[in-house]
Motif scaffolding. Sequence first.
Motif, PDB file in Angstrom:
ATOM      1  N   LEU A 173       6.649 -17.347 -44.267  1.00 32.09           N
ATOM      2  CA  LEU A 173       7.980 -16.720 -44.297  1.00 32.09           C
ATOM      3  C   LEU A 173       8.734 -16.975 -43.007  1.00 32.09           C
ATOM      4  CD1 LEU A 173       7.233 -13.313 -46.056  1.00 32.09           C
ATOM      5  CD2 LEU A 173       8.449 -15.285 -46.991  1.00 32.09           C
ATOM      6  N   PHE A 174       8.042 -16.877 -41.868  1.00 39.50           N
ATOM      7  CA  PHE A 174       8.678 -17.139 -40.573  1.00 39.50           C
ATOM      8  C   PHE A 174       9.119 -18.592 -40.479  1.00 39.50           C
ATOM      9  CE2 PHE A 174       8.462 -18.571 -36.160  1.00 39.50           C
ATOM     10  CZ  PHE A 174       9.434 -17.750 -35.612  1.00 39.50           C
ATOM     11  N   ALA A 175       8.269 -19.505 -40.906  1.00 34.93           N
ATOM     12  CA  ALA A 175       8.600 -20.931 -40.840  1.00 34.93           C
ATOM     13  C   ALA A 175       9.808 -21.248 -41.700  1.00 34.93           C
ATOM     14  CB  ALA A 175       7.402 -21.780 -41.269  1.00 34.93           C
ATOM     15  N   GLN A 176       9.948 -20.602 -42.852  1.00 35.69           N
ATOM     16  CA  GLN A 176      11.080 -20.858 -43.718  1.00 35.69           C
ATOM     17  C   GLN A 176      12.361 -20.250 -43.164  1.00 35.69           C
ATOM     18  OE1 GLN A 176       9.962 -19.409 -47.556  1.00 35.69           O
ATOM     19  NE2 GLN A 176       8.679 -21.171 -48.026  1.00 35.69           N
ATOM     20  N   SER A 177      12.276 -19.151 -42.438  1.00 33.99           N
ATOM     21  CA  SER A 177      13.489 -18.504 -41.934  1.00 33.99           C
ATOM     22  C   SER A 177      13.991 -19.122 -40.641  1.00 33.99           C
ATOM     23  CB  SER A 177      13.246 -17.006 -41.731  1.00 33.99           C
ATOM     24  OG  SER A 177      12.335 -16.804 -40.673  1.00 33.99           O
ATOM     25  N   THR A 178      13.148 -19.805 -39.901  1.00 36.19           N
ATOM     26  CA  THR A 178      13.562 -20.376 -38.626  1.00 36.19           C
ATOM     27  C   THR A 178      14.689 -21.398 -38.764  1.00 36.19           C
ATOM     28  OG1 THR A 178      11.377 -19.963 -37.718  1.00 36.19           O
ATOM     29  CG2 THR A 178      12.747 -21.561 -36.552  1.00 36.19           C
ATOM     30  N   PRO A 179      14.636 -22.381 -39.684  1.00 37.56           N
ATOM     31  CA  PRO A 179      15.752 -23.315 -39.804  1.00 37.56           C
ATOM     32  C   PRO A 179      17.064 -22.629 -40.160  1.00 37.56           C
ATOM     33  CG  PRO A 179      13.830 -24.211 -40.910  1.00 37.56           C
ATOM     34  CD  PRO A 179      13.510 -22.785 -40.526  1.00 37.56           C
ATOM     35  N   ASP A 180      17.005 -21.578 -40.982  1.00 35.46           N
ATOM     36  CA  ASP A 180      18.227 -20.863 -41.337  1.00 35.46           C
ATOM     37  C   ASP A 180      18.905 -20.295 -40.110  1.00 35.46           C
ATOM     38  OD1 ASP A 180      17.846 -21.430 -43.979  1.00 35.46           O
ATOM     39  OD2 ASP A 180      16.896 -19.507 -44.450  1.00 35.46           O
ATOM     40  N   LYS A 181      18.116 -19.752 -39.186  1.00 36.13           N
ATOM     41  CA  LYS A 181      18.693 -19.196 -37.962  1.00 36.13           C
ATOM     42  C   LYS A 181      19.339 -20.300 -37.131  1.00 36.13           C
ATOM     43  CE  LYS A 181      15.723 -15.183 -37.691  1.00 36.13           C
ATOM     44  NZ  LYS A 181      14.651 -14.508 -36.993  1.00 36.13           N
ATOM     45  N   ALA A 182      18.711 -21.465 -37.080  1.00 38.91           N
ATOM     46  CA  ALA A 182      19.280 -22.577 -36.318  1.00 38.91           C
ATOM     47  C   ALA A 182      20.602 -23.023 -36.928  1.00 38.91           C
ATOM     48  CB  ALA A 182      18.296 -23.740 -36.254  1.00 38.91           C
ATOM     49  N   VAL A 183      20.671 -23.066 -38.238  1.00 38.20           N
ATOM     50  CA  VAL A 183      21.898 -23.475 -38.911  1.00 38.20           C
ATOM     51  C   VAL A 183      23.002 -22.451 -38.662  1.00 38.20           C
ATOM     52  CG1 VAL A 183      22.954 -23.830 -41.172  1.00 38.20           C
ATOM     53  CG2 VAL A 183      20.743 -24.858 -40.662  1.00 38.20           C
ATOM     54  N   LYS A 184      22.672 -21.178 -38.691  1.00 38.93           N
ATOM     55  CA  LYS A 184      23.658 -20.131 -38.502  1.00 38.93           C
ATOM     56  C   LYS A 184      24.232 -20.124 -37.087  1.00 38.93           C
ATOM     57  CE  LYS A 184      21.885 -17.102 -42.061  1.00 38.93           C
ATOM     58  NZ  LYS A 184      21.159 -15.884 -42.364  1.00 38.93           N
ATOM     59  N   ALA A 185      23.514 -20.703 -36.116  1.00 39.93           N
ATOM     60  CA  ALA A 185      23.994 -20.712 -34.735  1.00 39.93           C
ATOM     61  C   ALA A 185      25.323 -21.453 -34.617  1.00 39.93           C
ATOM     62  CB  ALA A 185      22.955 -21.337 -33.808  1.00 39.93           C
ATOM     63  N   ASP A 186      25.533 -22.505 -35.412  1.00 40.39           N
ATOM     64  CA  ASP A 186      26.802 -23.238 -35.461  1.00 40.39           C
ATOM     65  C   ASP A 186      27.275 -23.733 -34.097  1.00 40.39           C
ATOM     66  OD1 ASP A 186      28.934 -24.449 -36.722  1.00 40.39           O
ATOM     67  OD2 ASP A 186      30.205 -22.686 -36.580  1.00 40.39           O
ATOM     68  N   ASN A 187      26.357 -24.278 -33.299  1.00 41.14           N
ATOM     69  CA  ASN A 187      26.779 -24.926 -32.062  1.00 41.14           C
ATOM     70  C   ASN A 187      27.453 -26.237 -32.445  1.00 41.14           C
ATOM     71  OD1 ASN A 187      25.443 -22.846 -30.882  1.00 41.14           O
ATOM     72  ND2 ASN A 187      23.855 -24.079 -29.935  1.00 41.14           N
ATOM     73  N   LEU A 209      35.861 -40.446 -20.433  1.00 43.55           N
ATOM     74  CA  LEU A 209      35.528 -39.034 -20.300  1.00 43.55           C
ATOM     75  C   LEU A 209      36.243 -38.460 -19.078  1.00 43.55           C
ATOM     76  CD1 LEU A 209      33.793 -36.594 -21.219  1.00 43.55           C
ATOM     77  CD2 LEU A 209      32.041 -37.415 -19.624  1.00 43.55           C
ATOM     78  N   ARG A 210      36.890 -37.295 -19.257  1.00 44.89           N
ATOM     79  CA  ARG A 210      37.603 -36.643 -18.150  1.00 44.89           C
ATOM     80  C   ARG A 210      37.087 -35.239 -17.868  1.00 44.89           C
ATOM     81  NH1 ARG A 210      38.473 -40.987 -16.707  1.00 44.89           N
ATOM     82  NH2 ARG A 210      40.452 -42.064 -16.710  1.00 44.89           N
ATOM     83  N   ALA A 211      36.505 -34.583 -18.878  1.00 45.82           N
ATOM     84  CA  ALA A 211      35.940 -33.245 -18.653  1.00 45.82           C
ATOM     85  C   ALA A 211      34.960 -32.903 -19.759  1.00 45.82           C
ATOM     86  CB  ALA A 211      37.045 -32.199 -18.603  1.00 45.82           C
ATOM     87  N   MET A 212      33.965 -32.119 -19.386  1.00 47.31           N
ATOM     88  CA  MET A 212      33.016 -31.564 -20.343  1.00 47.31           C
ATOM     89  C   MET A 212      32.790 -30.113 -19.931  1.00 47.31           C
ATOM     90  SD  MET A 212      29.162 -32.690 -21.396  1.00 47.31           S
ATOM     91  CE  MET A 212      29.679 -34.216 -22.157  1.00 47.31           C
ATOM     92  N   VAL A 213      33.264 -29.208 -20.764  1.00 49.78           N
ATOM     93  CA  VAL A 213      33.142 -27.786 -20.458  1.00 49.78           C
ATOM     94  C   VAL A 213      32.469 -27.074 -21.630  1.00 49.78           C
ATOM     95  CG1 VAL A 213      35.163 -27.773 -18.938  1.00 49.78           C
ATOM     96  CG2 VAL A 213      35.459 -27.225 -21.350  1.00 49.78           C
ATOM     97  N   THR A 214      31.862 -25.932 -21.324  1.00 45.31           N
ATOM     98  CA  THR A 214      31.265 -25.135 -22.386  1.00 45.31           C
ATOM     99  C   THR A 214      32.140 -23.921 -22.660  1.00 45.31           C
ATOM    100  OG1 THR A 214      29.887 -23.908 -20.828  1.00 45.31           O
ATOM    101  CG2 THR A 214      28.893 -25.826 -21.889  1.00 45.31           C
ATOM    102  N   PHE A 215      32.159 -23.547 -23.906  1.00 42.02           N
ATOM    103  CA  PHE A 215      32.787 -22.298 -24.339  1.00 42.02           C
ATOM    104  C   PHE A 215      31.641 -21.382 -24.752  1.00 42.02           C
ATOM    105  CE2 PHE A 215      37.373 -23.298 -25.913  1.00 42.02           C
ATOM    106  CZ  PHE A 215      37.680 -23.881 -24.690  1.00 42.02           C
ATOM    107  N   VAL A 241      27.132 -21.418 -28.228  1.00 42.55           N
ATOM    108  CA  VAL A 241      27.908 -22.130 -27.220  1.00 42.55           C
ATOM    109  C   VAL A 241      28.536 -23.334 -27.904  1.00 42.55           C
ATOM    110  CG1 VAL A 241      26.009 -23.601 -26.413  1.00 42.55           C
ATOM    111  CG2 VAL A 241      27.884 -23.037 -24.856  1.00 42.55           C
ATOM    112  N   SER A 242      29.721 -23.698 -27.449  1.00 45.29           N
ATOM    113  CA  SER A 242      30.411 -24.860 -27.987  1.00 45.29           C
ATOM    114  C   SER A 242      30.769 -25.766 -26.818  1.00 45.29           C
ATOM    115  CB  SER A 242      31.680 -24.408 -28.715  1.00 45.29           C
ATOM    116  OG  SER A 242      32.421 -25.531 -29.143  1.00 45.29           O
ATOM    117  N   ILE A 243      30.544 -27.042 -26.981  1.00 40.44           N
ATOM    118  CA  ILE A 243      30.873 -28.002 -25.922  1.00 40.44           C
ATOM    119  C   ILE A 243      32.219 -28.620 -26.234  1.00 40.44           C
ATOM    120  CG2 ILE A 243      30.196 -30.146 -24.787  1.00 40.44           C
ATOM    121  CD1 ILE A 243      27.278 -29.339 -25.394  1.00 40.44           C
TER     122      ILE A 243
END
Length: 189
Positions: free
Chosen positions: A16-30, A87-93, A101-103
């Motif tokens: 159950l944990f192994a199946q739920s882990t990818p879902d959490k990664a997808v929901k992060a939406d980085n 490239l002129r800038a790379m910032v995180t939001f 976090v969004s780059i």
Amino acid sequence: MKKLFFVVLYLLPVMLFAQSTPDKAVKADNYTILRLLMINQQEEILLVKYKTGWLTPSLRYNENQSIKGALDSLAREFGYEITVPQLRAMVTFQFDFKPVVSIRTHYAAHVSGGKLKSPKDVAEVKWVSRKEAETLMSLPGTEAVDAIRLTTMQILNHPETIWGGSFLVPETGTACRMPEPFYAVGRSK
């Protein structure tokens, strides 16, 4: 049978944990947003009036293509061919209301050919001076976070430097805080 029951009982939480882990990664939406500072022969900047205000052209980078290909495609949406983007800038939001976090990467390129056209999803497009760009990006009623304007102006005021930095984006309002103020990460050509 008892052993089988205990094996299943032991493995069930692991499965159950192994199946739920990818879902959490997808929901992060980085994700990454690419912004393109297009510059014409008169050293003017192309600005686009989106629903949120006047900004440099941008795209959410999640297609299976190179960065150069994505930026070339973005320029073509406005009717232009461009030089190789630099490239002129790379910032995180970072967001104070969600754990992601969004780059944001900002590139600059000169127009090498074409004629201005307005894509259907934007209200207006025009070439402006650097001073007018700052004014338009600061207009009252602008709903875009001020980090976009601040980063654009940092690039325009110091084009020889590649910038890094970090913004904390609020859930409401447009004023961002900078936990990491702009810092040089390299020199441009």
